[in-house]
Design a protein around this motif. Structure first.
Motif, PDB file in Angstrom:
ATOM      1  N   ALA A  11       0.847  -1.195   0.000  1.00 13.55           N
ATOM      2  CA  ALA A  11       0.000   0.000   0.000  1.00 13.55           C
ATOM      3  C   ALA A  11       0.880   1.243   0.000  1.00 13.55           C
ATOM      4  N   ILE A  12       0.554   2.192  -0.857  1.00 15.01           N
ATOM      5  CA  ILE A  12       1.343   3.416  -1.008  1.00 15.01           C
ATOM      6  C   ILE A  12       0.408   4.610  -0.856  1.00 15.01           C
ATOM      7  N   VAL A  13       0.783   5.536   0.007  1.00 12.68           N
ATOM      8  CA  VAL A  13      -0.011   6.751   0.194  1.00 12.68           C
ATOM      9  C   VAL A  13       0.231   7.716  -0.956  1.00 12.68           C
ATOM     10  N   VAL A  14      -0.846   8.281  -1.467  1.00 12.52           N
ATOM     11  CA  VAL A  14      -0.787   9.373  -2.438  1.00 12.52           C
ATOM     12  C   VAL A  14      -1.470  10.570  -1.797  1.00 12.52           C
ATOM     13  N   GLY A  15      -0.702  11.616  -1.517  1.00 11.01           N
ATOM     14  CA  GLY A  15      -1.253  12.792  -0.860  1.00 11.01           C
ATOM     15  C   GLY A  15      -1.797  13.809  -1.844  1.00 11.01           C
ATOM     16  N   LEU A  16      -2.478  14.823  -1.299  1.00 14.61           N
ATOM     17  CA  LEU A  16      -3.046  15.929  -2.084  1.00 14.61           C
ATOM     18  C   LEU A  16      -3.928  15.432  -3.221  1.00 14.61           C
ATOM     19  N   ALA A  17      -4.728  14.416  -2.914  1.00 12.56           N
ATOM     20  CA  ALA A  17      -5.569  13.775  -3.924  1.00 12.56           C
ATOM     21  C   ALA A  17      -7.027  14.185  -3.754  1.00 12.56           C
ATOM     22  N   ASN A  18      -7.575  14.800  -4.777  1.00 11.26           N
ATOM     23  CA  ASN A  18      -8.995  15.147  -4.871  1.00 11.26           C
ATOM     24  C   ASN A  18      -9.456  16.204  -3.861  1.00 11.26           C
ATOM     25  N   ASP A  19      -8.523  16.789  -3.128  1.00  6.95           N
ATOM     26  CA  ASP A  19      -8.862  17.850  -2.178  1.00  6.95           C
ATOM     27  C   ASP A  19      -7.583  18.243  -1.442  1.00  6.95           C
ATOM     28  N   GLU A  20      -7.653  19.299  -0.638  1.00 10.94           N
ATOM     29  CA  GLU A  20      -6.543  19.710   0.217  1.00 10.94           C
ATOM     30  C   GLU A  20      -7.094  20.176   1.553  1.00 10.94           C
ATOM     31  N   LEU A  21      -6.970  19.296   2.566  1.00 10.26           N
ATOM     32  CA  LEU A  21      -7.411  19.628   3.915  1.00 10.26           C
ATOM     33  C   LEU A  21      -6.261  20.136   4.768  1.00 10.26           C
ATOM     34  N   GLY A  22      -5.124  20.421   4.142  1.00 14.31           N
ATOM     35  CA  GLY A  22      -3.978  20.891   4.892  1.00 14.31           C
ATOM     36  C   GLY A  22      -3.220  19.730   5.509  1.00 14.31           C
ATOM     37  N   TYR A  23      -2.530  20.011   6.620  1.00 13.27           N
ATOM     38  CA  TYR A  23      -1.728  18.983   7.283  1.00 13.27           C
ATOM     39  C   TYR A  23      -2.628  18.043   8.092  1.00 13.27           C
ATOM     40  N   ILE A  24      -2.304  16.776   8.033  1.00 12.82           N
ATOM     41  CA  ILE A  24      -3.054  15.744   8.759  1.00 12.82           C
ATOM     42  C   ILE A  24      -2.111  15.202   9.827  1.00 12.82           C
ATOM     43  N   ILE A  25      -2.385  15.538  11.090  1.00 14.65           N
ATOM     44  CA  ILE A  25      -1.436  15.426  12.185  1.00 14.65           C
ATOM     45  C   ILE A  25      -1.908  14.382  13.197  1.00 14.65           C
ATOM     46  N   PRO A  26      -1.001  13.577  13.743  1.00 17.41           N
ATOM     47  CA  PRO A  26      -1.398  12.646  14.811  1.00 17.41           C
ATOM     48  C   PRO A  26      -1.986  13.399  16.002  1.00 17.41           C
TER      49      PRO A  26
END
Length: 467
Positions: A401-416
């Motif tokens: 599994a490979i993460v692809v970021g900034l896909a279909n939207d931009e919610l900014g930083y996704i933080i723990p």
């Protein structure tokens, strides 16, 4: 992404319905398109995003300071599209756009203009990914003069035109062949601007080898580093290092390249790699060249042939809109996500989406923002954090599994959540600094619950892909 202090100060002083080709189940908010198995077909096309002529208004450069206009062009941004299908059945489109990010409203426009194309071609899913170049035109609206939408409407129209042209060209270019998966570890290429120091050093490649040897090959390349090797003083338009890689790969192999950013939150960047005292354009060329050299190290004998099985799932979700700044952006007409009443610090929630794209034994997890790598790997997660995406994928029987970021939207930083710290006096407006800590990313995040909302949505999306 970065927002200037002047912009924040002005906002303080002042005081997602998505459409597309995938058939979304309105009650459940999810869909699955199983395109079957057979023989891979793929096609690629790229179209330049032309700068508008005449007096259409200023063109602000994205990613750093407010009100900085471009002063020249190093290389022209473009929209690159990849068509995927098996045996000429239902198809899937990936469109990679050389820009800092695209909001859900712009993605909806791209999908809407392709609606006729989708019906005629059998396309069941259109997915738009930003390369996150910080040397591109402002496509979110955040980097105009303080309190002003920085998007140029003529440029945004040209972006839509380029996406449509690339999509149609990729479909026309489709040809049979096989997909091969490979990866290589990079060394001393990245750094993390925030503790803990954690990032994925792997350069991933999905390589399409056409049966017709006269036809161009295609490489899907993914890497976890912000495309900002030109750094913050730059005012020249550029695709940044993904563009250098694409040009070098074409020159050396004749293959086309589609770039997909990975888990870059936190903030993962490439190091200063210029051969002399730091010089931005030299750093750009060196970064792109070294990454291309790493990619060329992947031997065919090290690649895995992917079985021609194609499916994509899409899940809508709601995230609590805790960030007051984001609400002000919305009021200023800068951000176009759909928001509705709901439980959060502001009283609103924002609608977004995730998708999971299965290509044989490799699955791409499409995430609408800049994910902290800890949330992907699980390393360093603490109390209150969601399950890591890699664990969720493994539990779903996903091999790779490979993460692809900034896909279909931009919610900014996704933080723990365990590392989510906001200023008590001015939450999401002023950042927490000191003692070696810098919690800048929280000021550009939707809220503390976004990571869990995405994990839950991805768990459903991956579960839908089970054979």
């Amino acid at each position: 992404m970065k927002i200037s202090k002047e912009f924040i100060a002005a906002v303080m002083a002042a005081a997602l319905t998505l459409s597309g080709c995938t058939a979304v189940l309105p009650d459940a908010g999810y869909s699955l398109a199983d395109c079957g198995s057979g023989t891979w077909q793929a096609g690629f096309a790229a179209a330049p995003i032309h700068l508008p002529g005449g007096s259409t208004g200023p063109l602000y450069i994205a990613g750093y300071q407010n009100g900085a206009e471009i002063t020249g062009v190093l290389d022209t941004p473009r929209a690159s599209a990849l068509w995927l299908d098996v045996d000429g059945k239902q198809g899937i489109l990936l469109i990679s756009v050389d820009c800092v990010a695209l909001g859900a409203d712009t993605v909806a426009e791209i999908r809407a203009q392709l609606s006729d194309f989708c019906r005629e071609s059998g396309c069941v899913s259109v997915n738009v990914i930003a390369t996150h170049t910080h040397a591109g035109i402002d496509t979110l609206g955040l980097w105009g003069p303080v309190g002003v939408d920085g998007k140029n409407s003529a440029y945004m129209e040209n972006l839509l035109i380029a996406c449509k042209a690339a999509a149609e060209g990729a479909y026309a270019d489709r040809t049979p062949g096989e997909f091969r998966f490979g990866q290589v570890e990079t060394e001393a290429m990245q750094f993390d601007s925030r503790e803990p120091q954690h990032y994925d050093e792997t350069l991933y490649q999905l390589r399409f080898v056409p049966s017709d040897k006269e036809h161009n090959g295609i490489r899907i390349v993914s890497y976890a580093a912000h495309a900002e090797s030109l750094r913050g003083d730059n005012t020249l338009l550029s695709r940044d290092y993904p563009g250098v890689m694409a040009d070098l790969i074409m020159k050396e192999t004749g293959d086309d390249m589609l770039f997909l950013p990975a888990s870059i939150g936190g903030l993962i960047m490439t190091r200063d790699l210029s051969t002399d005292i730091f010089y931005a354009e030299d750093n750009l060329k060196t970064t792109g060249r070294l990454l291309t050299e790493y990619l060329m190290e992947i031997e065919e004998s090290d690649e895995t042939v992917l079985s021609p099985e194609l499916a994509i799932s899409r899940v809508e979700f709601d995230a609590a809109m805790d960030n007051t700044m984001f609400m002000y952006y919305k009021a200023l007409g800068i951000l176009g996500n759909t928001i509705t009443d709901g439980e959060s610090a502001t009283g609103y929630i924002v609608r977004s989406e995730v998708s999971a794209l299965r290509m044989g034994d490799v699955t791409l997890m499409l995430i609408p923002g800049e994910l902290f790598p800890e949330l992907e790997s699980g390393e360093g997660l603490g109390a209150g954090d969601p399950e890591s995406l890699q664990k969720i994928a493994a539990d779903a029987g996903i091999k790779t599994a490979i993460v692809v970021g900034l896909a279909n939207d931009e919610l900014g930083y996704i933080i723990p959540p365990s590392d989510f710290v906001v200023n008590e006096e001015a939450p999401f407006i002023l950042r927490v600094e000191g003692g070696g800590e810098d919690h800048y990313e929280e000021t550009n995040s939707v809220g503390i619950g976004t990571a869990a909302a995405i994990a839950d949505a991805m768990k459903l999306a991956l579960g839908l892909l089970k054979k």
